[in-house]
Enzyme design. Structure first.
Site, PDB file in Angstrom:
ATOM      1  CG  ASP A   1      47.025  33.018  39.915  1.00 40.55           C
ATOM      2  OD1 ASP A   1      48.797  33.333  39.813  1.00 40.55           O
ATOM      3  OD2 ASP A   1      46.214  33.893  40.641  1.00 40.55           O
TER       4      ASP A   1
ATOM      5  CG  ASP B   1      34.261  34.239  44.237  1.00 41.80           C
ATOM      6  OD1 ASP B   1      32.752  35.090  44.186  1.00 41.80           O
ATOM      7  OD2 ASP B   1      34.971  35.652  43.804  1.00 41.80           O
TER       8      ASP B   1
END
Length: 398
Positions: free
Chosen positions: A124, A14
């Site tokens: 996050d 990613d």
């Protein structure tokens, strides 16, 4: 001058794809920054070279394991930090450590933006972005997965089209984040909260149900800092690593919980934090011996708030900094040894000793040598209960 974006880089699919993706979406040059907080995996130089091969104009890597242990894990140990009384803030502690390196790289390379790989659903994204703006208010933040719809299938297609040097293997059914303080596992079949965890999801801990001999350990603290294990001096990082190994071998530190995320949803999480749980357990018990009653009572309130702030991404906030000062002051006498038996998934304290101890044997004993003035107790009870006694008389007359 071309804009520059600093990307929090892990070396995986990613974030490797995100390098080219960000360049195409924004026209900016990308500087990749990878931070080692004890997550294991590939060599940092391999990760750095991959970032460059994927199109980064610069790539920086930082071995921050000791920094992470000293500046982030240690405050959590001193705070006995357990979010919702259970979770030792594994991922929440690593984010501000990474943020510090991202901001430093942005300043060094003249970047205007910092990018991360978080989704729009988790904690996050808040931890990264709240931390970044707290350290550098002028920096902008982007998240390709959240802001540019960079889904997993699109990432694989992009990787193959650009022939990026990274494997596009089938994704694990779990989302995993780990560092030296612990490991977090979510998604997949765990999203059904009736499903029990299977043994395959664990890496840091052995099955606590398997028969094995117990392990006895003595942990030495100085002003709240673990400084020795079984009498041998250790750094904070070494203390965590050694207890990860020894407590993990006994299946200690497994946590399966439904927690309250900052974004307002409940999420099922499975954690492994053997070293963290062993050290916090020992630290709590040493505080029981060395911290005065009223200070200890108030510190428990501070600990809860400290844990909530860190979980919620407020590591660099004024309140968090102020609470750090309180915790440091409260820790000045937390010096001594704790003996624990590690066995069957539990860390059980079996002994305590400290030159700073407030435990007075002669006051505590019921045998010969008792120095407690029992004659003083009656007058104390009369005065202590006087306000309730007066109120009771009034209520009985009503």
């Amino acid at each position: 001058m071309t804009e520059r974006v600093v990307l929090a880089y892990s070396g995986g699919l990613d974030t490797s794809v995100a390098i080219g993706w960000i360049a195409e979406e924004t026209g900016a040059e990308v500087i990749a920054v990878a931070v080692d907080v004890g997550q294991g995996g590939e060599d940092l130089d391999v990760i750095r070279k991959r970032a460059l091969a994927c199109g980064a104009v610069e790539a920086e890597v930082a071995d921050a394991k000791d920094e992470f242990a000293d500046e982030y894990c240690l405050p959590a140990i001193k705070a006995n930090a357990l979010y919702m009384d259970r979770y030792p803030l594994v991922s929440a502690l690593s984010r501000p450590a990474i943020v510090k390196h991202l901001v430093a790289a942005a300043k060094k390379h003249g970047a205007t933006t910092v990018a991360h790989g978080c989704t729009g659903k988790g904690n996050d994204q808040v931890r990264f972005e709240a931390g970044i703006v707290a350290l550098a208010p002028d920096l902008k933040c982007i998240a390709p997965v959240r802001d540019y719809a960079m889904t997993r299938d699109k990432a694989i297609a992009f990787c193959e089209a650009k022939q990026l040097p990274i494997a596009t293997t089938k994704k694990s059914p779990y989302s995993i984040d780990q560092n030296v303080f612990g490991r977090a596992v979510e998604t997949g079949f765990l999203e059904d909260i009736w499903n029990a965890p299977i043994e395959d999801i664990y890496e840091y801990t052995a099955n606590p149900a398997e028969p094995r001999d117990a392990d006895e350990v003595i942990i030495t603290f100085k002003e709240g800092v673990p400084v020795a294990v079984d009498g041998k001096p250790v750094t904070v990082l070494q203390a965590v690593q050694q207890l990860n190994e020894r407590a993990g071998a006994q299946g200690i530190g497994r946590i399966d919980m439904v927690e309250d995320r900052l974004v307002g949803i409940k999420s099922r999480e499975v954690y492994e934090a053997p070293g963290a749980i062993a050290l916090i357990t020992a630290h709590q018990e040493l505080e029981n011996v060395t911290v005065e009653r009223e200070l200890a009572r108030y510190k428990r309130q501070v600990e809860q708030r400290w844990g909530e702030l860190v979980y919620d991404g407020q590591w660099f906030s004024p309140l968090k900094r102020a609470l750090d000062g309180f915790i440091d002051e409260a820790s000045q006498h937390v010096t001594g040894d704790i003996r624990m038996t590690l066995h069957g998934g539990r860390a059980v304290v079996t002994g305590r000793r400290s030159e700073s101890s407030l435990y007075d044997f002669n006051l505590a004993t019921y045998d010969t040598g008792d120095t407690f003035d029992q004659a003083a107790a009656k007058g104390f009870i009369d005065i202590y209960s006087l306000s309730s006694k007066i109120a009771a008389r009034r209520d009985l007359q009503a």
